[in-house]
Design a protein around this motif. Sequence first.
Motif, PDB file in Angstrom:
ATOM      1  N   PHE A  10      73.211 -18.593 -30.777  1.00 10.84           N
ATOM      2  CA  PHE A  10      73.231 -17.146 -30.997  1.00 10.84           C
ATOM      3  C   PHE A  10      71.822 -16.561 -30.970  1.00 10.84           C
ATOM      4  O   PHE A  10      71.605 -15.447 -30.508  1.00 10.84           O
ATOM      5  CB  PHE A  10      73.928 -16.785 -32.318  1.00 10.84           C
ATOM      6  CG  PHE A  10      75.418 -16.851 -32.242  1.00 10.84           C
ATOM      7  CD1 PHE A  10      76.110 -16.179 -31.250  1.00 10.84           C
ATOM      8  CD2 PHE A  10      76.143 -17.572 -33.164  1.00 10.84           C
ATOM      9  CE1 PHE A  10      77.493 -16.223 -31.177  1.00 10.84           C
ATOM     10  CE2 PHE A  10      77.527 -17.635 -33.111  1.00 10.84           C
ATOM     11  CZ  PHE A  10      78.206 -16.963 -32.103  1.00 10.84           C
ATOM     12  N   ARG A  11      70.861 -17.319 -31.455  1.00 12.22           N
ATOM     13  CA  ARG A  11      69.471 -16.839 -31.454  1.00 12.22           C
ATOM     14  C   ARG A  11      68.953 -16.702 -30.021  1.00 12.22           C
ATOM     15  O   ARG A  11      68.200 -15.784 -29.717  1.00 12.22           O
ATOM     16  CB  ARG A  11      68.604 -17.822 -32.262  1.00 12.22           C
ATOM     17  CG  ARG A  11      67.212 -17.334 -32.462  1.00 12.22           C
ATOM     18  CD  ARG A  11      67.193 -16.195 -33.494  1.00 12.22           C
ATOM     19  NE  ARG A  11      65.824 -15.806 -33.693  1.00 12.22           N
ATOM     20  CZ  ARG A  11      65.321 -14.630 -33.347  1.00 12.22           C
ATOM     21  NH1 ARG A  11      66.086 -13.716 -32.834  1.00 12.22           N
ATOM     22  NH2 ARG A  11      64.059 -14.363 -33.550  1.00 12.22           N
ATOM     23  N   ILE A  12      69.358 -17.595 -29.142  1.00 12.35           N
ATOM     24  CA  ILE A  12      68.966 -17.488 -27.734  1.00 12.35           C
ATOM     25  C   ILE A  12      69.512 -16.190 -27.152  1.00 12.35           C
ATOM     26  O   ILE A  12      68.792 -15.453 -26.468  1.00 12.35           O
ATOM     27  CB  ILE A  12      69.468 -18.699 -26.916  1.00 12.35           C
ATOM     28  CG1 ILE A  12      68.748 -19.978 -27.351  1.00 12.35           C
ATOM     29  CG2 ILE A  12      69.264 -18.468 -25.416  1.00 12.35           C
ATOM     30  CD1 ILE A  12      69.340 -21.245 -26.776  1.00 12.35           C
ATOM     31  N   GLU A  66      58.891 -18.361 -25.822  1.00 14.62           N
ATOM     32  CA  GLU A  66      59.005 -17.239 -26.758  1.00 14.62           C
ATOM     33  C   GLU A  66      59.981 -17.503 -27.911  1.00 14.62           C
ATOM     34  O   GLU A  66      60.688 -16.599 -28.361  1.00 14.62           O
ATOM     35  CB  GLU A  66      59.384 -15.956 -26.026  1.00 14.62           C
ATOM     36  CG  GLU A  66      58.341 -15.504 -25.029  1.00 14.62           C
ATOM     37  CD  GLU A  66      58.716 -14.223 -24.309  1.00 14.62           C
ATOM     38  OE1 GLU A  66      59.882 -13.790 -24.384  1.00 14.62           O
ATOM     39  OE2 GLU A  66      57.830 -13.651 -23.672  1.00 14.62           O
ATOM     40  N   LEU A  67      60.034 -18.737 -28.394  1.00 14.79           N
ATOM     41  CA  LEU A  67      60.821 -19.016 -29.581  1.00 14.79           C
ATOM     42  C   LEU A  67      60.087 -18.470 -30.801  1.00 14.79           C
ATOM     43  O   LEU A  67      58.852 -18.383 -30.803  1.00 14.79           O
ATOM     44  CB  LEU A  67      61.022 -20.522 -29.769  1.00 14.79           C
ATOM     45  CG  LEU A  67      61.862 -21.267 -28.737  1.00 14.79           C
ATOM     46  CD1 LEU A  67      61.933 -22.747 -29.093  1.00 14.79           C
ATOM     47  CD2 LEU A  67      63.253 -20.697 -28.652  1.00 14.79           C
ATOM     48  N   THR A  68      60.817 -18.130 -31.831  1.00 13.95           N
ATOM     49  CA  THR A  68      60.180 -17.732 -33.083  1.00 13.95           C
ATOM     50  C   THR A  68      59.673 -18.993 -33.782  1.00 13.95           C
ATOM     51  O   THR A  68      60.082 -20.110 -33.432  1.00 13.95           O
ATOM     52  CB  THR A  68      61.185 -17.016 -34.003  1.00 13.95           C
ATOM     53  OG1 THR A  68      62.208 -17.935 -34.363  1.00 13.95           O
ATOM     54  CG2 THR A  68      61.768 -15.774 -33.330  1.00 13.95           C
ATOM     55  N   ALA A  69      58.840 -18.809 -34.780  1.00 16.50           N
ATOM     56  CA  ALA A  69      58.318 -19.964 -35.519  1.00 16.50           C
ATOM     57  C   ALA A  69      59.453 -20.762 -36.177  1.00 16.50           C
ATOM     58  O   ALA A  69      59.463 -21.997 -36.083  1.00 16.50           O
ATOM     59  CB  ALA A  69      57.283 -19.521 -36.548  1.00 16.50           C
ATOM     60  N   ALA A  88      60.335 -24.585 -35.279  1.00 15.80           N
ATOM     61  CA  ALA A  88      60.329 -25.567 -36.363  1.00 15.80           C
ATOM     62  C   ALA A  88      61.604 -26.408 -36.348  1.00 15.80           C
ATOM     63  O   ALA A  88      61.549 -27.630 -36.488  1.00 15.80           O
ATOM     64  CB  ALA A  88      60.174 -24.856 -37.709  1.00 15.80           C
ATOM     65  N   VAL A  89      62.746 -25.749 -36.156  1.00 12.77           N
ATOM     66  CA  VAL A  89      64.012 -26.483 -36.089  1.00 12.77           C
ATOM     67  C   VAL A  89      64.010 -27.419 -34.888  1.00 12.77           C
ATOM     68  O   VAL A  89      64.379 -28.587 -34.991  1.00 12.77           O
ATOM     69  CB  VAL A  89      65.215 -25.500 -36.006  1.00 12.77           C
ATOM     70  CG1 VAL A  89      66.491 -26.218 -35.622  1.00 12.77           C
ATOM     71  CG2 VAL A  89      65.386 -24.771 -37.325  1.00 12.77           C
ATOM     72  N   GLN A  90      63.554 -26.907 -33.749  1.00  5.64           N
ATOM     73  CA  GLN A  90      63.561 -27.705 -32.526  1.00  5.64           C
ATOM     74  C   GLN A  90      62.660 -28.936 -32.649  1.00  5.64           C
ATOM     75  O   GLN A  90      62.978 -29.993 -32.124  1.00  5.64           O
ATOM     76  CB  GLN A  90      63.090 -26.839 -31.364  1.00  5.64           C
ATOM     77  CG  GLN A  90      63.290 -27.469 -30.041  1.00  5.64           C
ATOM     78  CD  GLN A  90      64.081 -26.590 -29.108  1.00  5.64           C
ATOM     79  OE1 GLN A  90      64.337 -25.439 -29.405  1.00  5.64           O
ATOM     80  NE2 GLN A  90      64.460 -27.137 -27.995  1.00  5.64           N
ATOM     81  N   LEU A  91      61.530 -28.783 -33.335  1.00  5.45           N
ATOM     82  CA  LEU A  91      60.568 -29.882 -33.442  1.00  5.45           C
ATOM     83  C   LEU A  91      60.739 -30.707 -34.713  1.00  5.45           C
ATOM     84  O   LEU A  91      60.065 -31.714 -34.896  1.00  5.45           O
ATOM     85  CB  LEU A  91      59.140 -29.326 -33.375  1.00  5.45           C
ATOM     86  CG  LEU A  91      58.761 -28.661 -32.052  1.00  5.45           C
ATOM     87  CD1 LEU A  91      57.430 -27.947 -32.179  1.00  5.45           C
ATOM     88  CD2 LEU A  91      58.732 -29.685 -30.935  1.00  5.45           C
ATOM     89  N   GLY A  92      61.598 -30.255 -35.608  1.00  8.92           N
ATOM     90  CA  GLY A  92      61.790 -30.972 -36.860  1.00  8.92           C
ATOM     91  C   GLY A  92      60.592 -30.854 -37.785  1.00  8.92           C
ATOM     92  O   GLY A  92      60.244 -31.798 -38.496  1.00  8.92           O
ATOM     93  N   LEU A  93      59.949 -29.696 -37.778  1.00  8.94           N
ATOM     94  CA  LEU A  93      58.759 -29.443 -38.591  1.00  8.94           C
ATOM     95  C   LEU A  93      59.022 -28.282 -39.535  1.00  8.94           C
ATOM     96  O   LEU A  93      59.994 -27.549 -39.388  1.00  8.94           O
ATOM     97  CB  LEU A  93      57.573 -29.066 -37.691  1.00  8.94           C
ATOM     98  CG  LEU A  93      57.114 -30.073 -36.653  1.00  8.94           C
ATOM     99  CD1 LEU A  93      56.100 -29.434 -35.717  1.00  8.94           C
ATOM    100  CD2 LEU A  93      56.515 -31.279 -37.341  1.00  8.94           C
ATOM    101  N   SER A  94      58.090 -28.081 -40.458  1.00  5.03           N
ATOM    102  CA  SER A  94      58.158 -26.883 -41.291  1.00  5.03           C
ATOM    103  C   SER A  94      57.573 -25.711 -40.500  1.00  5.03           C
ATOM    104  O   SER A  94      56.821 -25.905 -39.538  1.00  5.03           O
ATOM    105  CB  SER A  94      57.353 -27.081 -42.575  1.00  5.03           C
ATOM    106  OG  SER A  94      55.970 -27.149 -42.276  1.00  5.03           O
ATOM    107  N   VAL A  95      57.922 -24.501 -40.899  1.00  4.08           N
ATOM    108  CA  VAL A  95      57.387 -23.307 -40.232  1.00  4.08           C
ATOM    109  C   VAL A  95      55.868 -23.278 -40.379  1.00  4.08           C
ATOM    110  O   VAL A  95      55.154 -22.935 -39.429  1.00  4.08           O
ATOM    111  CB  VAL A  95      58.034 -22.025 -40.803  1.00  4.08           C
ATOM    112  CG1 VAL A  95      57.372 -20.779 -40.238  1.00  4.08           C
ATOM    113  CG2 VAL A  95      59.528 -22.013 -40.508  1.00  4.08           C
TER     114      VAL A  95
END
Length: 177
Positions: free
Chosen positions: A74-76, A137-140, A144-151
């Motif tokens: 949905f975000r896409i 142009e992804l949001t932070a 973060a979700v895509q990379l498995g990291l914190s914002v």
Amino acid sequence: MSTLDNSLVAAARAGNAAALDRLLAASQPDLRRFARRTCSTSEDAEDAVQAALWQLHRRIGTLRVVAAFTSWLFRIVERECRRLLRLHRQTIPLDEAPSSALRLDPVPADLRRDLGAMIAQLPDHYREVLILRDIEELTAPEAAVQLGLSVDAVKSRLHRARSLLREQLLASGYWSP
């Protein structure tokens, strides 16, 4: 997309082509409804759904958290609707545009080539964040979700990646300090 189960998403993520086809078919109706409410025109809604389905097809394997699938998709669509709206607002009919606006100064080929090489030379963890944020142009939070990291980690890495690129551009003589 409440009818989708996590096992279907997991199977598609693992490379099961039949599961991916079912996932694409099952996702379309909800995405279309959402896009019709979010986009400014019906044509934009169709384009946004197609962009989301294309991203799903291309990038399902990179989805790290199966439970984030629906919000990711949905975000896409939402981001594509916003991009198309910005594009429409920036468009000036040719008969109303001043002649100076019709002359576009292209980015020099050597700068494009050098910038691409500089990005390719970045360490992987910086390059991934830079590409997700500045090119895709992804949001932070999405990155973060895509990379498995914190914002905060995404923001820190992005800052460092941009700083490294800036230093390389300065050293190459593109800007004066």
